[in-house]
Enzyme design. Structure first.
Site, PDB file in Angstrom:
ATOM      1  N   GLY A 140      38.236  32.440   5.083  1.00  0.00           N
ATOM      2  CA  GLY A 140      37.823  32.488   6.486  1.00  0.00           C
ATOM      3  C   GLY A 140      36.452  33.092   6.705  1.00  0.00           C
ATOM      4  O   GLY A 140      35.879  32.979   7.780  1.00  0.00           O
ATOM      5  N   ARG A 147      34.886  40.471  30.702  1.00  0.00           N
ATOM      6  CA  ARG A 147      35.869  41.047  31.622  1.00  0.00           C
ATOM      7  C   ARG A 147      36.111  42.521  31.325  1.00  0.00           C
ATOM      8  O   ARG A 147      36.652  43.242  32.151  1.00  0.00           O
ATOM      9  CB  ARG A 147      37.187  40.254  31.534  1.00  0.00           C
ATOM     10  CG  ARG A 147      37.131  38.940  32.285  1.00  0.00           C
ATOM     11  CD  ARG A 147      38.358  38.085  32.053  1.00  0.00           C
ATOM     12  NE  ARG A 147      38.326  37.404  30.765  1.00  0.00           N
ATOM     13  CZ  ARG A 147      39.189  36.472  30.406  1.00  0.00           C
ATOM     14  NH1 ARG A 147      40.171  36.131  31.221  1.00  0.00           N
ATOM     15  NH2 ARG A 147      39.094  35.877  29.233  1.00  0.00           N
ATOM     16  N   ASP A 172      39.998  36.008  44.825  1.00  0.00           N
ATOM     17  CA  ASP A 172      40.322  37.439  44.862  1.00  0.00           C
ATOM     18  C   ASP A 172      39.165  38.195  45.519  1.00  0.00           C
ATOM     19  O   ASP A 172      38.079  37.655  45.707  1.00  0.00           O
ATOM     20  CB  ASP A 172      40.620  37.991  43.457  1.00  0.00           C
ATOM     21  CG  ASP A 172      39.510  37.668  42.465  1.00  0.00           C
ATOM     22  OD1 ASP A 172      38.338  37.611  42.860  1.00  0.00           O
ATOM     23  OD2 ASP A 172      39.831  37.468  41.280  1.00  0.00           O
ATOM     24  N   LYS A 177      45.091  39.334  46.167  1.00  0.00           N
ATOM     25  CA  LYS A 177      46.176  39.196  45.183  1.00  0.00           C
ATOM     26  C   LYS A 177      46.508  40.542  44.558  1.00  0.00           C
ATOM     27  O   LYS A 177      45.658  41.430  44.469  1.00  0.00           O
ATOM     28  CB  LYS A 177      45.788  38.190  44.084  1.00  0.00           C
ATOM     29  CG  LYS A 177      44.696  38.677  43.152  1.00  0.00           C
ATOM     30  CD  LYS A 177      44.400  37.694  42.034  1.00  0.00           C
ATOM     31  CE  LYS A 177      43.271  38.241  41.150  1.00  0.00           C
ATOM     32  NZ  LYS A 177      42.820  37.310  40.143  1.00  0.00           N
ATOM     33  N   ARG A 232      48.268  42.007  40.935  1.00  0.00           N
ATOM     34  CA  ARG A 232      48.670  41.575  39.588  1.00  0.00           C
ATOM     35  C   ARG A 232      49.827  42.413  39.071  1.00  0.00           C
ATOM     36  O   ARG A 232      49.812  43.641  39.199  1.00  0.00           O
ATOM     37  CB  ARG A 232      47.493  41.719  38.610  1.00  0.00           C
ATOM     38  CG  ARG A 232      46.486  40.590  38.673  1.00  0.00           C
ATOM     39  CD  ARG A 232      45.618  40.614  37.416  1.00  0.00           C
ATOM     40  NE  ARG A 232      44.507  39.675  37.485  1.00  0.00           N
ATOM     41  CZ  ARG A 232      44.583  38.387  37.239  1.00  0.00           C
ATOM     42  NH1 ARG A 232      45.736  37.843  36.934  1.00  0.00           N
ATOM     43  NH2 ARG A 232      43.510  37.623  37.310  1.00  0.00           N
ATOM     44  N   ASP A 262      34.838  30.503  41.798  1.00  0.00           N
ATOM     45  CA  ASP A 262      35.137  31.577  40.845  1.00  0.00           C
ATOM     46  C   ASP A 262      34.151  31.508  39.692  1.00  0.00           C
ATOM     47  O   ASP A 262      33.391  30.541  39.575  1.00  0.00           O
ATOM     48  CB  ASP A 262      36.581  31.443  40.337  1.00  0.00           C
ATOM     49  CG  ASP A 262      37.202  32.797  39.979  1.00  0.00           C
ATOM     50  OD1 ASP A 262      36.466  33.801  39.973  1.00  0.00           O
ATOM     51  OD2 ASP A 262      38.419  32.838  39.735  1.00  0.00           O
ATOM     52  N   ASP A 282      40.843  30.997  33.459  1.00  0.00           N
ATOM     53  CA  ASP A 282      41.450  31.233  32.153  1.00  0.00           C
ATOM     54  C   ASP A 282      42.809  30.537  32.086  1.00  0.00           C
ATOM     55  O   ASP A 282      42.912  29.412  31.611  1.00  0.00           O
ATOM     56  CB  ASP A 282      41.566  32.745  31.907  1.00  0.00           C
ATOM     57  CG  ASP A 282      42.033  33.086  30.503  1.00  0.00           C
ATOM     58  OD1 ASP A 282      42.440  32.166  29.756  1.00  0.00           O
ATOM     59  OD2 ASP A 282      41.998  34.270  30.119  1.00  0.00           O
TER      60      ASP A 282
END
Length: 312
Positions: free
Chosen positions: A41, A98, A171, A194, A196, A220, A224
C-alpha cells in the site's frame, strides 16, 4: 499562455480528470509524473521531466482516502528536492476542513494539522475552493487563494429563470453563505434549524421562514451522507414548496447519499467537479470549475489580481 515555459501542471491520481481539463483551458500539457505502488500500500512519487527553476502547480483534492493527501505531500516534497522555483498546491476540495476548532473536549483540529503538514512538506501557495470554514486560511503561513463555487453555480441558477425564488440554508452554520446567494439573486432567505443526535445523524429540524408556493434552492458547501439536505427538502415540500433543489460545492456523497437523494423531494442537486462522482443518480448534476482554476493559475503566473474574478 501555452508559450510560457516557466510553469508546469501536475496531478495526483484521484484528480487527474480535473487537471486535464485545467491544462486544456490553459493550453499546456499535463506534466509527466509517475506514482509507483508497493504491494503493502506504500507508494512513491517521481517527476519524469526536469522541473528545476519552474513554477509547479500540483492539482489534488484531499477527499478520502488519506492516500490523496499523502500523494500530495510526496509530490510537494519531490518538487522541493528537484529544485522547483515555487510549489503551488491546487486543492479544489480541502479535506479535514470540518475539524476547524475544538467543538468538544479532547479532539483534534484536523484542518490545522493538514495545513502544518503541507507547510512542512514545502508548499509556497495554496489555491482552494469553498473551505468549510473561512478561518482555515489563517492556519497557513503562506498565501491562500480562496475561490468560490458561486462563480459557476450562480450563472446556472440564473439560467433556470425560476420565479418566486427562495434561498435556504440547511443549518444555521451555513446561513452566511446562503445569505450571500440570496442578496445576489435578490430573493428571501429561509433557514433550517437542526439538532444532531451524533455525527451524520439529524434528530429534528424546523423551517424558519415561508416556503409555500416557492421554488426553493438549498445552498451548502458540501453534501456527505445527504441526511440533512434530503430531510430539509422533504420538510419544505411538505410545507408547500413548489420545487426544491440543492446546490453544494463539494460532492462528497458517501454511504447512502445517492439513494437518499434519489428517493427525496429534491428536483436536482448541483455540485462542482472538485470531487469525482461515479455512482449513478439521475438527480446529480456537476458543473466544472476547471476554467475557474485555470484562470486563477494564469493570474498567479502573471502576477495579476485574483479578486476581480469573484462574482460575490
Amino acid at each position: 499562455m501555452g508559450n510560457n515555459k516557466n510553469y508546469m501542471v501536475f496531478s495526483g491520481t484521484a484528480t487527474k480528470y480535473l487537471a486535464e481539463k485545467i491544462c486544456q483551458s490553459l493550453g499546456c500539457p499535463l506534466g509527466e509524473l509517475v506514482i509507483t505502488k508497493f504491494s503493502d500500500g506504500e507508494f512513491a512519487v517521481s517527476y519524469e521531466e526536469s522541473i528545476r527553476g519552474r513554477d509547479i502547480f500540483l492539482v489534488q483534492s484531499t477527499f478520502p482516502s488519506s492516500d490523496n493527501l499523502m500523494e500530495l505531500l510526496l509530490m510537494i516534497d519531490a518538487a522541493k528536492r528537484a529544485s522547483a522555483r515555487t510549489i503551488n498546491a491546487v486543492i479544489p476540495y480541502f479535506g479535514w476542513a470540518r475539524q476547524d476548532r475544538k467543538d468538544k473536549p479532547r479532539v483534534s483540529i484536523g484542518a490545522k494539522l493538514v495545513a502544518d503538514l503541507l507547510s512542512a512538506a514545502g508548499v509556497n501557495r495554496v489555491i482552494t475552493m469553498d473551505l468549510h470554514a473561512d478561518q482555515i486560511q489563517g492556519f497557513f503561513n503562506v498565501p491562500v487563494d480562496h475561490l468560490y463555487a458561486s462563480n459557476v453555480i450562480l450563472p446556472y441558477l440564473q439560467s433556470l429563470q425560476l420565479e418566486d425564488l427562495v434561498v435556504a440554508s440547511p443549518d444555521v452554520g451555513g446561513s452566511k453563505r446562503a445569505n450571500t446567494y440570496a442578496k445576489f439573486l435578490g430573493c428571501p432567505l429561509v433557514l433550517c434549524n437542526k439538532t444532531r443526535a451524533r455525527a451524520n445523524v439529524v434528530s429534528s429540524m424546523q423551517i424558519i421562514g415561508d416556503v409555500e408556493g416557492k421554488n426553493v434552492v438549498i445552498i451548502d458547501d458540501m453534501v456527505d451522507t445527504a441526511g440533512t439536505i434530503t430531510k430539509a427538502a422533504d420538510i419544505m415540500k411538505a410545507a408547500g414548496a413548489k420545487t426544491v433543489r440543492a446546490c453544494a460545492s463539494h460532492c462528497v456523497m458517501s454511504g447512502p447519499a445517492s439513494e437518499r437523494v434519489q428517493d427525496s423531494a429534491l428536483e436536482e442537486i448541483v455540485f462542482t467537479d472538485s470531487i469525482p462522482y461515479s455512482q449513478r443518480c439521475a438527480k446529480v448534476k456537476q458543473l466544472s470549475v476547471a476554467d475557474l482554476f485555470a484562470e486563477t493559475i494564469r493570474r498567479v503566473i502573471n502576477n495579476e489580481s485574483i479578486s476581480s474574478q469573484y462574482l460575490i
